[in-house]
Design a protein around this motif. Sequence first.
Motif, mmCIF file in Angstrom:
data_model
loop_
_atom_site.group_PDB
_atom_site.id
_atom_site.type_symbol
_atom_site.label_atom_id
_atom_site.label_comp_id
_atom_site.label_asym_id
_atom_site.label_seq_id
_atom_site.Cartn_x
_atom_site.Cartn_y
_atom_site.Cartn_z
ATOM 1 N N ALA A 167 58.396 21.064 -10.759
ATOM 2 C CA ALA A 167 57.521 20.098 -10.030
ATOM 3 C C ALA A 167 57.359 18.938 -11.229
ATOM 4 C CB ALA A 167 56.613 20.260 -9.795
ATOM 5 N N SER A 218 54.986 15.181 -13.016
ATOM 6 C CA SER A 218 54.895 13.839 -12.637
ATOM 7 C C SER A 218 53.724 13.589 -13.714
ATOM 8 C CB SER A 218 54.342 13.604 -11.010
ATOM 9 O OG SER A 218 52.939 14.288 -11.588
ATOM 10 N N VAL A 274 63.580 13.004 -14.026
ATOM 11 C CA VAL A 274 63.378 13.315 -12.903
ATOM 12 C C VAL A 274 63.636 12.869 -12.047
ATOM 13 C CG1 VAL A 274 60.844 13.506 -11.375
ATOM 14 C CG2 VAL A 274 60.542 14.078 -13.901
ATOM 15 N N GLU A 280 62.900 12.716 -7.532
ATOM 16 C CA GLU A 280 62.493 13.436 -6.617
ATOM 17 C C GLU A 280 60.953 14.759 -6.105
ATOM 18 O OE1 GLU A 280 65.211 14.208 -3.232
ATOM 19 O OE2 GLU A 280 65.343 12.630 -3.370
ATOM 20 N N GLY A 281 60.220 14.563 -8.026
ATOM 21 C CA GLY A 281 59.472 14.690 -8.474
ATOM 22 C C GLY A 281 59.442 16.527 -9.021
ATOM 23 N N LYS A 282 61.271 16.327 -8.808
ATOM 24 C CA LYS A 282 61.789 18.054 -9.632
ATOM 25 C C LYS A 282 62.363 17.273 -11.224
ATOM 26 C CE LYS A 282 62.902 19.859 -6.271
ATOM 27 N NZ LYS A 282 63.786 20.359 -5.859
#
Lengths: 356, 356, 356, 356
Positions: free
Chosen positions: A35, A37, A71, A73-75
């Motif tokens: 994860a 961001s 990155v 979808e947040g991963k």
Amino acid sequence: MSFNSFGRVFRFSTWGESHGPAIGAMVDGCPPGLALSEADVQPFLDKRRPGTSKFTTQRQEPDQVRILSGVFEGKTTGTPISLMIENVDQRSKDYGDVAKAYRPGHADYAYDAKYGFRDYRGGGRSSARETASRVAAGAVARLVIPEVTILGYVSAIGGDAIDPAHFDAAEIGNNPFFCPDAKAAARWEKLVDDARLAGSSLGAVVECVATGVPAGWGAPLYAKLDAELASAMMSINAVKGVEIGDGFAAAALRGEENADPMRPGDAGAPAFLANHAGGIAGGISTGQPVRVRVAFKPTSSILIPVETVTREGQASDIITKGRHDPCVGIRGVPVVEAMMALVLADHKLLHRAQCG
Amino acid sequence: MSFNSFGRVFRFSTWGESHGPAIGAMVDGCPPGLALSEADVQPFLDKRRPGTSKFTTQRQEPDQVRILSGVFEGKTTGTPISLMIENVDQRSKDYGDVAKAYRPGHADYAYDAKYGFRDYRGGGRSSARETASRVAAGAVARLVIPEVTILGYVSAIGGDAIDPAHFDAAEIGNNPFFCPDAKAAARWEKLVDDARLAGSSLGAVVECVATGVPAGWGAPLYAKLDAELASAMMSINAVKGVEIGDGFAAAALRGEENADPMRPGDAGAPAFLANHAGGIAGGISTGQPVRVRVAFKPTSSILIPVETVTREGQASDIITKGRHDPCVGIRGVPVVEAMMALVLADHKLLHRAQCG
Amino acid sequence: MSFNSFGRVFRFSTWGESHGPAIGAMVDGCPPGLALSEADVQPFLDKRRPGTSKFTTQRQEPDQVRILSGVFEGKTTGTPISLMIENVDQRSKDYGDVAKAYRPGHADYAYDAKYGFRDYRGGGRSSARETASRVAAGAVARLVIPEVTILGYVSAIGGDAIDPAHFDAAEIGNNPFFCPDAKAAARWEKLVDDARLAGSSLGAVVECVATGVPAGWGAPLYAKLDAELASAMMSINAVKGVEIGDGFAAAALRGEENADPMRPGDAGAPAFLANHAGGIAGGISTGQPVRVRVAFKPTSSILIPVETVTREGQASDIITKGRHDPCVGIRGVPVVEAMMALVLADHKLLHRAQCG
Amino acid sequence: MSFNSFGRVFRFSTWGESHGPAIGAMVDGCPPGLALSEADVQPFLDKRRPGTSKFTTQRQEPDQVRILSGVFEGKTTGTPISLMIENVDQRSKDYGDVAKAYRPGHADYAYDAKYGFRDYRGGGRSSARETASRVAAGAVARLVIPEVTILGYVSAIGGDAIDPAHFDAAEIGNNPFFCPDAKAAARWEKLVDDARLAGSSLGAVVECVATGVPAGWGAPLYAKLDAELASAMMSINAVKGVEIGDGFAAAALRGEENADPMRPGDAGAPAFLANHAGGIAGGISTGQPVRVRVAFKPTSSILIPVETVTREGQASDIITKGRHDPCVGIRGVPVVEAMMALVLADHKLLHRAQCG
């Protein structure tokens, strides 16, 4: 063998100059599925950010990081992570003198000698501004090693050291010096401010401890964990010395004093009774805390005139205007921590590669 | 990214264990046309060779080097240079205890933790015997940088330092300690012998100065000359600290004290009035002497019992029989010199690559 | 970035010339704990060994490999594995003419142009003798990938191709050509012998298939599995072309013809209905067999005179005496297999590094 | 050993996905003092730019490059050059089906198998959009090798080849196919349009010739010029085969046919009478034109249904909507040229490093 890259599997590269439009880092080899961001990176940049107290440079940079790739979808996807920070508060007009003469202690002459000319605005590529890119990359590295806790702090400024007996990790965030000793922090207020007002600067010692590093990381003989840390730290602006564990103090000890004796411990691993070695033996982590000490020289940019020569070879005196840290070692703390994280993340993956 | 290779263009790799049939180095990227024979390498190996005085290990190794490739009609061809040194005087029976228990300060436990088992004979790959390969490779590196003179010496043993006022390079070859101060050398005779007789050991500081390095070598930011030297030195067995120029002492200075002022010099280059920086600014050589200080911990192999655990996790005491240096830093001098030569040769070629 | 090294984590380097005392390889990054002795390496060297039939060079080399490091009590230790093969049957006197003039198709002129001179004895470093080192290293690589089966064979000599309908893997060992088609092997007897008797030589195509490679190996974008294979194969002497899967034939297809359709398969993985891609998509293995085709030019050493120039720039004709393979592609089979194994072993470890 | 970097001294790294905010390249190791601005890069991007004819994808990307670092007052500084291209015309909604099922011939399944998930928007990192970054980096590389002229063109589409007798370099810019044979170009208009209208696609062969390469570039044995070119070309999306010189055709020749005879030439260098070798012998340039042929498979994205499986393992048919090139090889020409430039620039510097 990029000159501006560091690491082997988890590898980052940085680009950008002090007064260009932006600086950035590209992180390659990051495991997928983590994860990530901007919110994971920004706090570390904020810790290093200039202009937050009178003890650091007054350049105002928001240091907002953007993640441009890698990155989804947040991963993390396993592809390169491009991190960009725009430069906002350049004042290149401060650097007219620097264009003409060499600032002692700076890379000005060396860059000219090597490349034939140089971007003199704010030191160009040799500016400590580049370390923001390291801090951003280091924030990604931390995600790779959740088992590790990294703690950096200043242990001495201008020769005035903390008292280890007063060490309190909780104090580190309570003062503008990353100082774990409240009394020392109080002394440093005056020490650093006096230097600042005198147009001078001070050196510092930064220490960094990583706990939770399992035994077995490090790849002897030329990718030893300590050799990598030495390279990582010495590549930071203004750093002139690196110690692992007791460092130079060990050179004054006898073998029996320097030994780290072992007793049976939990889960089959030995319990060490001392850690002179700083958590590394034969270039491999032992499971003890990894301890590094780093010497920062005083900021070379001072308002006190120093003898120099111009690009044309004429004698001159120079004072370095602009906005500078009176003690560059202070803001070195998040950089040292970042380099620790980057080395450890890389070696976790390397160990996994070879030893499964 | 070989673990057992160092360098970028001029690159060497080493192989071999303390008690295997042989050890060796492969040098890749060497320029063609350099005169090279075993006679160019052997003197440096002889300088490092064990068994030459009572202050070094009594293991008797002739350390005769053979060049197996890369040379034709007495000149380097530009292809890999394979250097081999046969091991002659192994006594693996000394190491029965080591197989069963971990020697504190050694890599025993770390190797077991990393690899699951280890070649315990004489420390296997983690033995300082490997440094003979570095010295051999370093002898080749010296041919690449004839403009550079490298001088290494011991500046302190067990905390007893030389007096800089008594420094005399001519003394270095006159005593078994590579000591440039005759008085200190006299003191060390007793100091080291006492430690030896007590079954103990001593740490040491080695200094190394390279003169004749032109301005411009070093590739910022992650192949800085100082970062490469730090990595090179920290990769040597028993090294725990590295300083460039004033190192940690610079952390106690003020900016104006630490400056290296410049005046107009010969041939357009500045004349520096000081060399706190150790000849490197911004990761690039300045034309001044390149100065490195290296901390060696005391030899971990001592006859004084130390608490340890066995491979099976039982408490035990261990004394390390075998033949060991009472002060491993002494024979570190030719190794430090070799690493200096290897880094400089590589960076000479790197500079040529990028800057023509 | 060694010139004479290949691989990233599982990395090997080779050294040695055709007529020097020995050749060898150093394998670095090998996982620890793998059973390894000379007996694991020798069969692959024997397969490549010269002098075994009239269709290969008559140079008699036993090609006995010695393991000099990296193995303890029969298992790899995780440290460098040094493999050495002594040269026995050098006949440098055959090469008097070669010293003076450039053999067309050989590296003679290129080496002179690059290095200023060259080791002309048997081609020196550019000799195909170096491929014995690759085969030795490849034998170690195979231990890292026990899940993979590698099958190499010659699919065409001098333009005469096998009939795929007659493909029988069991035939490969039954003839001196590594030919899986008994009828083609019979034709090649005469074809190759005629070329040999005429002092000429023939080109060949070698194919190699690796089965058992799981989906997921390969590191896009510049360490793609197919890019690494292309580099590995093109680095072999005499190779001029590399194809993955259908290769150039795919360039003549339409999208729907070239697709590898999928249907639900076992254990969650798709079942592919075709394998035009050769087991690699986007630089990553798909779980299908990895298929490579490699073009070997005819041996450049022939007894038919060819126009050339001397080192002094005089026109001359040259015939290349000495002992040469009439079709160097035949003995290329074990070399291609070795390179396949080396690339796959490296990428298994790389995948493990990044993706756990 | 970055996965997303290529080169040794002159080294570039790329980042970015098809539908992310931007893509980019970082060029490291570039010599200082070269005149460089966006105007030097843009023409090459324009050549590769999509949406310029009905024979390429209709995605409209201005592909405006920005230089973010490494240039000062119009000249390269020797520090990293960061090149960024913003993505403008993403239409991720086209990719709903792709999220759920694997497109045969694409990297979809392989990425999922490797990384556990994937950025499915436009193929993410595996999209040919990344090649714009290569083209930008290649424009910088060209500045390093002004002595070299690089000419790429399409020599066959869907199996329909140009007639070498009609080769006219001046024609290449006169048609949308980079075709040097006006008659072939005329035929291809219909061929490609028919495929496009049928929702199908075609493979192609791209050839590239570099003239002006001096003898001596290339670093045997594992950085051979041909091995590097093979890796560079095979790393391009959709490439399945690489040939140097005559390539596979050489495998059908006899030694005397394949020889490149020499006669005395100008300035001491031989004059070659043929160039079967494609300008490379023993991995080193010979001074002849360097010739490479590259096979592009047909675009995998077609409107004709193909059998596939979903991520959940269900059988499905897929047609790939979106905007795609009916023949991806056409726009491969500037990419192949860029990779040629990048390899040659790197090897010019490498040669200078080792051989002065």
